[in-house]
Design an enzyme around this catalytic site. Sequence first.
Site, PDB file in Angstrom:
ATOM      1  N   ASP A  13       7.248   3.610  -8.577  1.00 34.07           N
ATOM      2  CA  ASP A  13       6.813   2.631  -7.573  1.00 34.07           C
ATOM      3  C   ASP A  13       7.851   1.558  -7.295  1.00 34.07           C
ATOM      4  OD1 ASP A  13       4.383   4.009  -7.511  1.00 34.07           O
ATOM      5  OD2 ASP A  13       3.612   2.829  -9.184  1.00 34.07           O
ATOM      6  N   GLU A  14       9.119   1.923  -7.405  1.00 34.86           N
ATOM      7  CA  GLU A  14      10.192   0.956  -7.166  1.00 34.86           C
ATOM      8  C   GLU A  14      10.424   0.715  -5.679  1.00 34.86           C
ATOM      9  OE1 GLU A  14      10.549   3.747  -8.962  1.00 34.86           O
ATOM     10  OE2 GLU A  14      11.102   3.189 -11.010  1.00 34.86           O
ATOM     11  N   LYS A  16      10.908   3.795  -3.650  1.00 34.01           N
ATOM     12  CA  LYS A  16      11.736   4.963  -3.286  1.00 34.01           C
ATOM     13  C   LYS A  16      11.424   5.429  -1.866  1.00 34.01           C
ATOM     14  CE  LYS A  16      10.097   7.116  -6.906  1.00 34.01           C
ATOM     15  NZ  LYS A  16       9.417   6.009  -7.606  1.00 34.01           N
ATOM     16  N   GLY A  40       3.248   8.507  -5.088  1.00 33.04           N
ATOM     17  CA  GLY A  40       2.678   7.824  -3.929  1.00 33.04           C
ATOM     18  C   GLY A  40       3.773   6.973  -3.326  1.00 33.04           C
ATOM     19  N   HIS A  41       4.262   7.368  -2.170  1.00 33.54           N
ATOM     20  CA  HIS A  41       5.381   6.665  -1.544  1.00 33.54           C
ATOM     21  C   HIS A  41       4.890   6.014  -0.255  1.00 33.54           C
ATOM     22  CE1 HIS A  41       8.277   9.637  -3.756  1.00 33.54           C
ATOM     23  NE2 HIS A  41       7.568   8.888  -4.581  1.00 33.54           N
ATOM     24  N   THR A 129      -2.414  10.540 -13.741  1.00 35.36           N
ATOM     25  CA  THR A 129      -3.070  10.405 -12.441  1.00 35.36           C
ATOM     26  C   THR A 129      -4.248  11.378 -12.321  1.00 35.36           C
ATOM     27  OG1 THR A 129      -1.567  12.011 -11.466  1.00 35.36           O
ATOM     28  CG2 THR A 129      -0.919   9.686 -11.321  1.00 35.36           C
ATOM     29  N   GLN A 223       8.502   9.540  -9.317  1.00 35.20           N
ATOM     30  CA  GLN A 223       8.441   8.904 -10.640  1.00 35.20           C
ATOM     31  C   GLN A 223       9.772   8.196 -10.947  1.00 35.20           C
ATOM     32  OE1 GLN A 223       7.186  12.530 -10.688  1.00 35.20           O
ATOM     33  NE2 GLN A 223       5.467  11.497  -9.759  1.00 35.20           N
ATOM     34  N   ARG A 302      -5.131   1.811  -9.395  1.00 34.15           N
ATOM     35  CA  ARG A 302      -5.162   0.998 -10.616  1.00 34.15           C
ATOM     36  C   ARG A 302      -4.203  -0.185 -10.467  1.00 34.15           C
ATOM     37  NH1 ARG A 302      -3.591   5.487 -15.035  1.00 34.15           N
ATOM     38  NH2 ARG A 302      -2.350   6.224 -13.273  1.00 34.15           N
ATOM     39  N   LYS A 330      12.084  -5.553  -3.481  1.00 30.76           N
ATOM     40  CA  LYS A 330      11.056  -6.562  -3.742  1.00 30.76           C
ATOM     41  C   LYS A 330      11.606  -7.879  -4.286  1.00 30.76           C
ATOM     42  CE  LYS A 330       6.831  -4.766  -4.092  1.00 30.76           C
ATOM     43  NZ  LYS A 330       5.611  -4.022  -4.459  1.00 30.76           N
ATOM     44  N   SER A 414      11.414  -6.680   2.136  1.00 37.02           N
ATOM     45  CA  SER A 414      10.008  -6.618   2.567  1.00 37.02           C
ATOM     46  C   SER A 414       9.631  -5.145   2.660  1.00 37.02           C
ATOM     47  CB  SER A 414       9.802  -7.320   3.919  1.00 37.02           C
ATOM     48  OG  SER A 414       9.670  -6.384   4.965  1.00 37.02           O
TER      49      SER A 414
HETATM   50  P1  GDP Z   1       7.640   4.472  -4.602  1.00 39.06           P
HETATM   51  O1  GDP Z   1       6.616   5.250  -5.340  1.00 39.06           O
HETATM   52  O2  GDP Z   1       8.873   4.233  -5.401  1.00 39.06           O
HETATM   53  O3  GDP Z   1       7.941   5.038  -3.238  1.00 39.06           O
HETATM   54  O4  GDP Z   1       7.002   3.025  -4.351  1.00 39.06           O
HETATM   55  P2  GDP Z   1       5.509   2.729  -3.805  1.00 39.06           P
HETATM   56  O5  GDP Z   1       5.495   2.991  -2.349  1.00 39.06           O
HETATM   57  O6  GDP Z   1       4.505   3.396  -4.654  1.00 39.06           O
HETATM   58  O7  GDP Z   1       5.380   1.183  -4.142  1.00 39.06           O
HETATM   59  C1  GDP Z   1       6.261   0.240  -3.603  1.00 39.06           C
HETATM   60  C2  GDP Z   1       5.439  -0.776  -2.788  1.00 39.06           C
HETATM   61  O8  GDP Z   1       6.236  -1.875  -2.476  1.00 39.06           O
HETATM   62  C3  GDP Z   1       4.964  -0.217  -1.458  1.00 39.06           C
HETATM   63  O9  GDP Z   1       3.727  -0.794  -1.154  1.00 39.06           O
HETATM   64  C4  GDP Z   1       6.032  -0.698  -0.476  1.00 39.06           C
HETATM   65  O10 GDP Z   1       5.535  -0.860   0.849  1.00 39.06           O
HETATM   66  C5  GDP Z   1       6.394  -2.025  -1.069  1.00 39.06           C
HETATM   67  N1  GDP Z   1       7.788  -2.452  -0.879  1.00 39.06           N
HETATM   68  C6  GDP Z   1       8.921  -1.678  -0.856  1.00 39.06           C
HETATM   69  N2  GDP Z   1      10.009  -2.454  -0.754  1.00 39.06           N
HETATM   70  C7  GDP Z   1       9.572  -3.736  -0.712  1.00 39.06           C
HETATM   71  C8  GDP Z   1      10.233  -5.002  -0.659  1.00 39.06           C
HETATM   72  O11 GDP Z   1      11.449  -5.112  -0.632  1.00 39.06           O
HETATM   73  N3  GDP Z   1       9.432  -6.122  -0.654  1.00 39.06           N
HETATM   74  C9  GDP Z   1       8.083  -6.035  -0.717  1.00 39.06           C
HETATM   75  N4  GDP Z   1       7.387  -7.171  -0.724  1.00 39.06           N
HETATM   76  N5  GDP Z   1       7.431  -4.863  -0.783  1.00 39.06           N
HETATM   77  C10 GDP Z   1       8.168  -3.734  -0.800  1.00 39.06           C
HETATM   78  P1  IMO Z   2       5.950   7.444  -7.748  1.00 41.96           P
HETATM   79  O1  IMO Z   2       6.731   8.625  -7.231  1.00 41.96           O
HETATM   80  C1  IMO Z   2       4.085   5.397 -11.097  1.00 41.96           C
HETATM   81  C2  IMO Z   2       2.544   7.917 -14.344  1.00 41.96           C
HETATM   82  C3  IMO Z   2       1.045   7.926 -14.555  1.00 41.96           C
HETATM   83  C4  IMO Z   2       0.992   8.136 -16.055  1.00 41.96           C
HETATM   84  C5  IMO Z   2       2.153   9.106 -16.296  1.00 41.96           C
HETATM   85  C6  IMO Z   2       1.744  10.563 -16.380  1.00 41.96           C
HETATM   86  O2  IMO Z   2       4.991   6.876  -6.790  1.00 41.96           O
HETATM   87  O3  IMO Z   2       6.868   6.435  -8.354  1.00 41.96           O
HETATM   88  P2  IMO Z   2       0.983  12.339 -14.560  1.00 41.96           P
HETATM   89  O4  IMO Z   2      -0.194  12.358 -13.634  1.00 41.96           O
HETATM   90  O5  IMO Z   2       2.298  12.412 -13.861  1.00 41.96           O
HETATM   91  O6  IMO Z   2       0.863  13.354 -15.662  1.00 41.96           O
HETATM   92  O7  IMO Z   2       0.899  10.892 -15.285  1.00 41.96           O
HETATM   93  O8  IMO Z   2       3.035   8.931 -15.201  1.00 41.96           O
HETATM   94  N1  IMO Z   2       2.976   8.257 -12.972  1.00 41.96           N
HETATM   95  C7  IMO Z   2       3.447   7.358 -12.088  1.00 41.96           C
HETATM   96  N2  IMO Z   2       3.552   6.012 -12.172  1.00 41.96           N
HETATM   97  N3  IMO Z   2       4.523   6.043 -10.003  1.00 41.96           N
HETATM   98  C8  IMO Z   2       4.455   7.385  -9.911  1.00 41.96           C
HETATM   99  O9  IMO Z   2       5.019   8.078  -8.898  1.00 41.96           O
HETATM  100  C9  IMO Z   2       3.853   8.103 -10.972  1.00 41.96           C
HETATM  101  N4  IMO Z   2       3.598   9.406 -11.194  1.00 41.96           N
HETATM  102  C10 IMO Z   2       3.073   9.489 -12.413  1.00 41.96           C
HETATM  103  O10 IMO Z   2       0.475   6.687 -14.190  1.00 41.96           O
HETATM  104  O11 IMO Z   2       1.293   6.943 -16.732  1.00 41.96           O
HETATM  105 MG    MG Z   3       4.602   5.122  -5.864  1.00 38.21          MG
END
Ligand code: GDP
Ligand code: IMO
Ligand code: MG
Length: 429
Positions: A13-14, A16, A40-41, A129, A223, A302, A330, A414
């Site tokens: 969730d960085e 990506k 989840g992207h 998950t 991940q 969560r 972020k 953002s």
């Molecule tokens: P991923 O799994 O690495 O693709 O990341 P996620 O999409 O799960 O979670 C990142 C969250 O941060 C998402 O809700 C994005 O819309 C949000 N986001 C991404 N870059 C930034 C940023 O630079 N600032 C802020 N405030 N939110 C961001």
């Molecule tokens: P993105 O691509 C954050 C975590 C789960 C759990 C562990 C194992 O959005 O960054 P799994 O269902 O893969 O066997 O769960 O990994 N996990 C993630 N945490 N972002 C994800 O994907 C994740 N995919 C799995 O929460 O701790």
């Molecule tokens: Mg994610």
Amino acid sequence: MANVCVIGTQWGDEGKGKVVDWLASRADIVVRFQGGHNAGHTLVVGGETYKLSLLPSGLVRGKTGVIGNGVVLDPEALLSEIARVRSQGLDVGPHNLRIAENVPLILPLHPALDRAREAARGGGAIGTTGRGIGPAYEDKVARRAIRLADLAEPDTLSAKLDELLRHHNTLLAGFGAETFRKEPLLARLLDLAPQLLPYAEPVWELLAEARAAGKRILFEGAQAVMLDVDHGTYPFVTSSNTVAGNAAAGAGVGPEAIGMVLGIAKAYTTRVGSGPFPTELDDETGREIGRRGHELGTVTGRPRRCGWFDAAMVRQAVKIGGVQGLVLTKLDVLDGFRELKICTGYRLNGAVLRRLPASPAAQAAARPVYETMEGWSDSTRGARSWAELPAQAVKYVKRIEELVEAPVVLLSTSPERDDTIMMRDPFAG
Ligand code: GDP
Ligand code: IMO
Ligand code: MG
């Protein structure tokens, strides 16, 4: 021209998805090479939000998307995601989405086993998950997985289901969970076959041809390194290799095709699910970061655990993942904090370590060693150039660069696609 590979350097969730979408304007093909719909992207484009789990993020830019053999594919999840993004106006079909014919499938028995095992673990649960990712990878390695191409051969499918059910029903019964019958599963798969097979292809060949034609490929990791099955905080990890090295095996290209490796890191740290997290803040500061960063899991909803930036951990991820450039996201979430902390190592049994130890007990016992920095009061949100950043924010970014031993090449300020600062074009190699 170089290809680019994007991986997470923390616990997922960085950002990506946002970064891959932004970079996709410079690429021709975007490839997912591991993970499944546990990812989840989130992409925000001109006020429209797209949440992608299986689909490569480049599809939002109209680029060709490829799902590589290293992914585990849930057919029902794929079809419903395609329907969802189509309802948002995206054009997705066999003309722009190609799926490796040798990709292993997730069947309903996989999430059933995932959940049964998590329930049996009780307080020691991994916090998966619940989508069957682990069980599906186990079946692949155990050589009993049903793969996409099998859908074209009803007899093969039938025989493979026998083997799969023998194994899974024994386990499910042992856990006191409901077992599965072959006939409805077979009927459903045969039903899905005509919807899925038009996407199937030897994608290694497509990628080889694309490379020969000088096309640019962007590899989209899911991940992150600390969730890598070998290098992460085992056993609190996912079931695939998330490092850039796996992009080659998971897509069917040679290691030289991976190109520039970008590691994505949040300007702080979050984690969903259980497991060690040395810089976790179980206090008002942690909750404040969570509120400002909207830190709720995209897949499971969560709340994400929040803490300070862990430079020791990201440095480790940089080395293991082969990261050549860092993308810091972020930064805006830290606006207004009077002071910020960065973890530079861990105290454990009287010694100071610069890396996370391997054992879960030692990881849990490791205490962060912090360096404190002054925060900034001006807003960085939406900044699109380095010059717009407050001096203290620049200092913070520079300190991170030094500590993690990688240059920051992109900065995100953002969720919006274009609120991104580029210091160096990753495709320039
Ligand atoms: P991923 O799994 O690495 O693709 O990341 P996620 O999409 O799960 O979670 C990142 C969250 O941060 C998402 O809700 C994005 O819309 C949000 N986001 C991404 N870059 C930034 C940023 O630079 N600032 C802020 N405030 N939110 C961001
Ligand atoms: P993105 O691509 C954050 C975590 C789960 C759990 C562990 C194992 O959005 O960054 P799994 O269902 O893969 O066997 O769960 O990994 N996990 C993630 N945490 N972002 C994800 O994907 C994740 N995919 C799995 O929460 O701790
Ligand atoms: Mg994610």
